[in-house]
Design a protein around this motif. Structure first.
Motif, PDB file in Angstrom:
ATOM      1  N   LEU A 105      -2.699  54.805  14.250  1.00  0.00           N
ATOM      2  CA  LEU A 105      -1.518  55.458  13.693  1.00  0.00           C
ATOM      3  C   LEU A 105      -0.568  54.387  13.188  1.00  0.00           C
ATOM      4  O   LEU A 105      -0.060  53.578  13.955  1.00  0.00           O
ATOM      5  N   LEU A 106      -0.305  54.368  11.866  1.00  0.00           N
ATOM      6  CA  LEU A 106       0.459  53.296  11.242  1.00  0.00           C
ATOM      7  C   LEU A 106       1.783  53.793  10.682  1.00  0.00           C
ATOM      8  O   LEU A 106       1.941  54.976  10.374  1.00  0.00           O
ATOM      9  N   THR A 107       2.705  52.855  10.540  1.00  0.00           N
ATOM     10  CA  THR A 107       3.994  53.114   9.907  1.00  0.00           C
ATOM     11  C   THR A 107       4.026  52.581   8.487  1.00  0.00           C
ATOM     12  O   THR A 107       4.624  53.178   7.591  1.00  0.00           O
ATOM     13  N   ALA A 108       3.395  51.415   8.267  1.00  0.00           N
ATOM     14  CA  ALA A 108       3.438  50.755   6.963  1.00  0.00           C
ATOM     15  C   ALA A 108       2.292  49.750   6.880  1.00  0.00           C
ATOM     16  O   ALA A 108       1.657  49.420   7.894  1.00  0.00           O
ATOM     17  N   THR A 109       2.049  49.258   5.670  1.00  0.00           N
ATOM     18  CA  THR A 109       0.987  48.282   5.440  1.00  0.00           C
ATOM     19  C   THR A 109       1.510  47.135   4.589  1.00  0.00           C
ATOM     20  O   THR A 109       2.234  47.345   3.619  1.00  0.00           O
ATOM     21  N   LEU A 110       1.127  45.917   4.981  1.00  0.00           N
ATOM     22  CA  LEU A 110       1.393  44.732   4.175  1.00  0.00           C
ATOM     23  C   LEU A 110       0.053  44.131   3.784  1.00  0.00           C
ATOM     24  O   LEU A 110      -0.769  43.824   4.640  1.00  0.00           O
ATOM     25  N   VAL A 111      -0.157  43.976   2.479  1.00  0.00           N
ATOM     26  CA  VAL A 111      -1.425  43.457   1.971  1.00  0.00           C
ATOM     27  C   VAL A 111      -1.212  42.035   1.468  1.00  0.00           C
ATOM     28  O   VAL A 111      -0.471  41.813   0.507  1.00  0.00           O
ATOM     29  N   CYS A 112      -1.841  41.077   2.125  1.00  0.00           N
ATOM     30  CA  CYS A 112      -1.774  39.668   1.724  1.00  0.00           C
ATOM     31  C   CYS A 112      -3.186  39.126   1.538  1.00  0.00           C
ATOM     32  O   CYS A 112      -3.493  37.991   1.930  1.00  0.00           O
TER      33      CYS A 112
END
Length: 224
Positions: A105-112
């Motif tokens: 269960l996630l709140t947000a995603t950072l793609v690097c």
């Protein structure tokens, strides 16, 4: 008391305060990538108070990674995922860092991610899941950071096609840090939804920010 002491300085920053810190504590952030761009971003998130970081990376530590922020020369050849988790736990005892798993269960995603193909796939997964997300792609002496609040134009709409060059170490760190900052603004609620996404282009150390616009033929116009 440990939290109050650790975050006393940032509590006085405009746009942060107790409410934003509570959002950071409650956040569950997936970070795709653990290389030169992701290293400073991960440290930024952990030390800003993001309570749960789910790391998604399948590569091994390279000699180039060992020149960056998270790893030492003795870790070359180790699995990057677990080496990064160890480094982050050492950097902040208040952050819970673990491998990302399907169904989290996630709140947000950072793609690097280090490759554009993986970045586009991860950004599309976040969009389809209805998650605010940020994509940070370093290239040569600069790169781009695209922030996508819920309902904003997607990464495919905002990104500009260009030849991707191996990033210099300084540019990768700058792009990763900008990406983490943009994600924290989304989590803190400093950026609303709708047509308020933005793209930051970094060239030779100079950032240029502009609002994103939806491509009328993109499938993201159907999913908000």
């Amino acid at each position: 008391e440990a939290e109050a002491a650790r975050f006393a300085r940032q509590m006085n920053l405009a746009g942060v305060g107790p409410a934003a810190l509570d959002r950071f504590r409650a956040a569950r952030v997936r970070v795709v990538g653990a290389g030169a761009t992701a290293g400073p971003a991960l440290l930024f998130l952990a030390q800003a108070g993001v309570a749960r970081i789910y790391l998604d990376d399948g590569a091994d530590v390279t000699a180039e990674d060992a020149k960056a922020w998270l790893y030492g020369p003795d870790q070359v050849g180790q699995h990057r995922l677990f080496a990064a988790i160890e480094a982050l736990r050492g950097a902040s005892a208040l952050a819970e860092v673990r491998p990302h798993a399907t169904g989290t269960l996630l709140t947000a995603t950072l793609v690097c991610s280090e490759t554009e193909m993986v970045a586009r796939k991860a950004a599309d997964e976040a969009r389809r899941a209805g998650l605010p997300h940020v994509v940070a792609l370093a290239s040569g002496d600069g790169g781009e950071v695209v922030a996508v609040p819920i309902g904003a134009p997607c990464f495919n709409c905002a990104s500009r096609p260009a030849a991707r060059l191996p990033p210099r170490r300084g540019s990768a760190a700058a792009v990763g840090t900008l990406g983490a900052l943009e994600l924290l603004l989304l989590i803190a609620g400093a950026v609303s939804g709708g047509n308020t996404g933005r793209r930051i282009e970094l060239a030779a150390g100079w950032p240029k920010a502009e609002p994103t616009a939806r491509n009328p033929t993109c499938e993201c116009r159907f999913v908000h």
